[in-house]
Design an enzyme around this catalytic site. Structure first.
Site, mmCIF file in Angstrom:
data_model
loop_
_atom_site.group_PDB
_atom_site.id
_atom_site.type_symbol
_atom_site.label_atom_id
_atom_site.label_comp_id
_atom_site.label_asym_id
_atom_site.label_seq_id
_atom_site.Cartn_x
_atom_site.Cartn_y
_atom_site.Cartn_z
ATOM 1 N N GLU A 1 34.655 34.470 4.473
ATOM 2 C CA GLU A 1 35.172 33.436 5.389
ATOM 3 C C GLU A 1 36.143 34.004 6.415
ATOM 4 O OE1 GLU A 1 35.456 29.724 2.201
ATOM 5 O OE2 GLU A 1 37.219 30.955 2.584
ATOM 6 N N PRO A 2 35.690 34.833 7.343
ATOM 7 C CA PRO A 2 36.632 35.338 8.340
ATOM 8 C C PRO A 2 37.053 34.256 9.339
ATOM 9 C CG PRO A 2 34.394 36.062 8.850
ATOM 10 C CD PRO A 2 34.316 35.326 7.535
ATOM 11 N N GLY A 3 38.320 34.252 9.668
ATOM 12 C CA GLY A 3 38.821 33.344 10.699
ATOM 13 C C GLY A 3 39.433 34.192 11.800
ATOM 14 N N ARG A 4 40.648 34.674 11.516
ATOM 15 C CA ARG A 4 41.401 35.483 12.480
ATOM 16 C C ARG A 4 40.570 36.643 13.035
ATOM 17 N NH1 ARG A 4 46.895 35.884 12.117
ATOM 18 N NH2 ARG A 4 46.749 35.022 10.008
ATOM 19 N N CYS B 1 63.471 24.083 24.007
ATOM 20 C CA CYS B 1 64.915 23.986 23.766
ATOM 21 C C CYS B 1 65.273 24.548 22.395
ATOM 22 C CB CYS B 1 65.350 22.533 23.879
ATOM 23 S SG CYS B 1 64.951 21.847 25.479
ATOM 24 N N GLU B 2 64.946 25.776 22.156
ATOM 25 C CA GLU B 2 65.266 26.485 20.910
ATOM 26 C C GLU B 2 65.524 27.938 21.296
ATOM 27 O OE1 GLU B 2 64.725 25.390 17.528
ATOM 28 O OE2 GLU B 2 64.253 23.364 18.224
#
Ligand code: PLP
Length: 440
Positions: free
Chosen positions: A301-304, A369-370
């Protein structure tokens, strides 16, 4: 920027189409296959000039080299086909859940893993055969399970006893094939937040608990247990963890199907050296043949590793400030790429028409705003000024997937590029989209 040509990707893909080979010398190998710097000194993705893309589609924008995803999908299938009689490659669609990506990978002959009712909806819209969809999730709701049953998904990956009880009440005379998700007790060397194979995990069941789940499913009419599933984590470079986890699940007995999950890491910067697709597949399949038996149906199950390197993000530089450090602030940030803030993930960055090498040491800051909204720290940029187009490579996975509207920022479009043609496959959100769900 690194100056090595892309030997690693060429090795990774075997003998790719020569048109894709040219990740131009002088350009970091993390860019999509086929990326070049054109005669005008501008970055070109999928044959499209990125400065022109920014002008036409605006910024921020996710730019995807379609052929890069296709080449990686083919590499996974070829690597499995060379070693297994019975296999499937599942697109772990959480990495890039948009209809065009589902369509592309369905065309390439992949099956699909979905982790929610929403991803199931998208996978069906993208044309996946329901029989080749695998439904995951550690907290599947009744409505998600009902949707999976109604769609006729091939397999549901059981994650808890509560889920078994809930699923049984929904069967209504139907029979559903299932896998049991096992945590083999292996902690790979990756960030804690993306480790899933350790015993103390919210995902799956340790071996002793899985044994009880297997017995219960075998005693339950309407559920057909076909095998086991495990996924030990993501962005993993060392192959030994995969081998050791297969050794662990072999202790649960003999099953016709084993889903060995995803997890192959990718190069986010030129300093990263992930294993090739071929060696990853070799590690999993050889361990499976030795530990589980040579006649099994194997799923991965490859994703990345299918989609990450296919994409870059284009931003406009809004300001350059020299406050002790040099802050190059752009028009996106944690709303389009959460990974640096979630996991301290590192990226490269460059000015799209002055790719380097060299330049001034900078931090690429987002617009939110962080203070933690920093996309890339300590990167060399060549003479950055407001109005420049800045590019961050390797944003194809978990970028669009995790996009959000913090600070009321509309989400960015996805633009597919191929052979010099660009097409929008997800449009930019508008300010009106931001109020569509508000009912007062
Ligand atoms: N399978 C499952 C069950 C997952 O949870 C994931 C991602 O978290 C994947 C496959 C894909 O992993 P990766 O993107 O590392 O290949």
């Amino acid at each position: 920027m690194a100056v090595e040509p892309d030997h690693n990707l060429i090795d990774l893909l075997g003998a790719p189409d020569p048109a894709l080979e040219a990740v131009a010398s002088g350009l970091s190998r993390v860019y999509p296959l086929g990326t070049t710097i054109n005669a005008a000194g501008r970055l070109e993705i999928g044959g499209c000039d990125t400065i022109e893309l920014a002008r036409e589609f605006g910024t921020p924008a996710y730019i995807v080299a379609e052929d890069d995803i296709r080449a990686r999908a083919r590499a996974f299938r070829a690597a499995m086909a060379a070693r297994c009689a019975d296999f499937d490659v599942l697109f772990a669609s959480k990495a890039f859940p948009c209809v065009a990506v589902y369509q592309l990978l369905a065309q390439e002959g992949l099956a699909c893993d979905v982790a929610s009712g929403g991803e199931l909806h998208l996978a069906l819209a993208g044309g996946f055969d329901p029989a080749r969809i695998y439904m995951h999730g550690n907290a599947k709701s009744s409505s998600e399970l009902a949707a999976a049953l109604d769609a006729g998904v091939g397999q549901i990956v059981i994650d808890s006893f509560d889920e078994i009880a809930r699923l049984v009440t929904l069967l209504d005379g139907r029979t559903q094939r299932v896998l049991v998700r096992v945590t083999p007790g292996i902690k790979p060397s990756t960030h804690d937040f993306i480790s899933t194979g350790q015993l103390d995990s919210k995902f799956g069941m340790p071996l002793d608990v899985a044994r009880k789940a297997i017995d219960l499913i075998n005693a339950t009419s309407g559920l057909e247990l076909v095998g086991l599933h495990m996924h030990i984590g993501s962005q993993i470079f060392e192959l030994e963890s995969f081998r050791r986890s297969i050794q662990e699940i072999a202790k649960l007995g003999d099953f016709p199907v084993y889903d060995l999950g995803g997890g192959l890491g990718v190069a986010y910067t030129a300093a990263d050296g992930p294993p090739s697709i071929d060696s990853y597949v070799e590690a999993k399949v050889s361990a499976a043949n030795a530990q589980l038996g040579p006649d099994k149906r194997l799923l991965i199950e490859p994703g990345r590793s299918l989609v990450a390197n296919s994409g870059v993000t284009l931003y406009s530089v809004e300001s350059v400030k020299r406050n002790v450090s040099t802050y190059v602030a752009v028009d996106g940030g944690m709303s389009d790429n959460l990974r640096p803030m979630l996991y301290g993930a590192t990226y490269e960055a460059a000015i799209a028409d002055r790719m380097g090498p060299g330049g001034e040491r900078c931090h690429v800051a987002g617009k939110h705003c962080e203070s933690g909204d920093m996309i890339v720290r300590d990167v060399d940029l060549v003479d950055p000024v407001a109005g420049d187009i800045l590019v961050t490579p390797v944003t194809g996975a978990y970028g669009h997937a995790m996009a959000n509207n913090y600070n009321g920022v509309p989400r960015a479009p996805v633009v597919f590029c191929r052979n010099g043609d660009a097409r929008v496959v997800v449009r930019r959100e508008t300010f009106d989209d931001l109020i569509v769900r508000d009912v007062s």
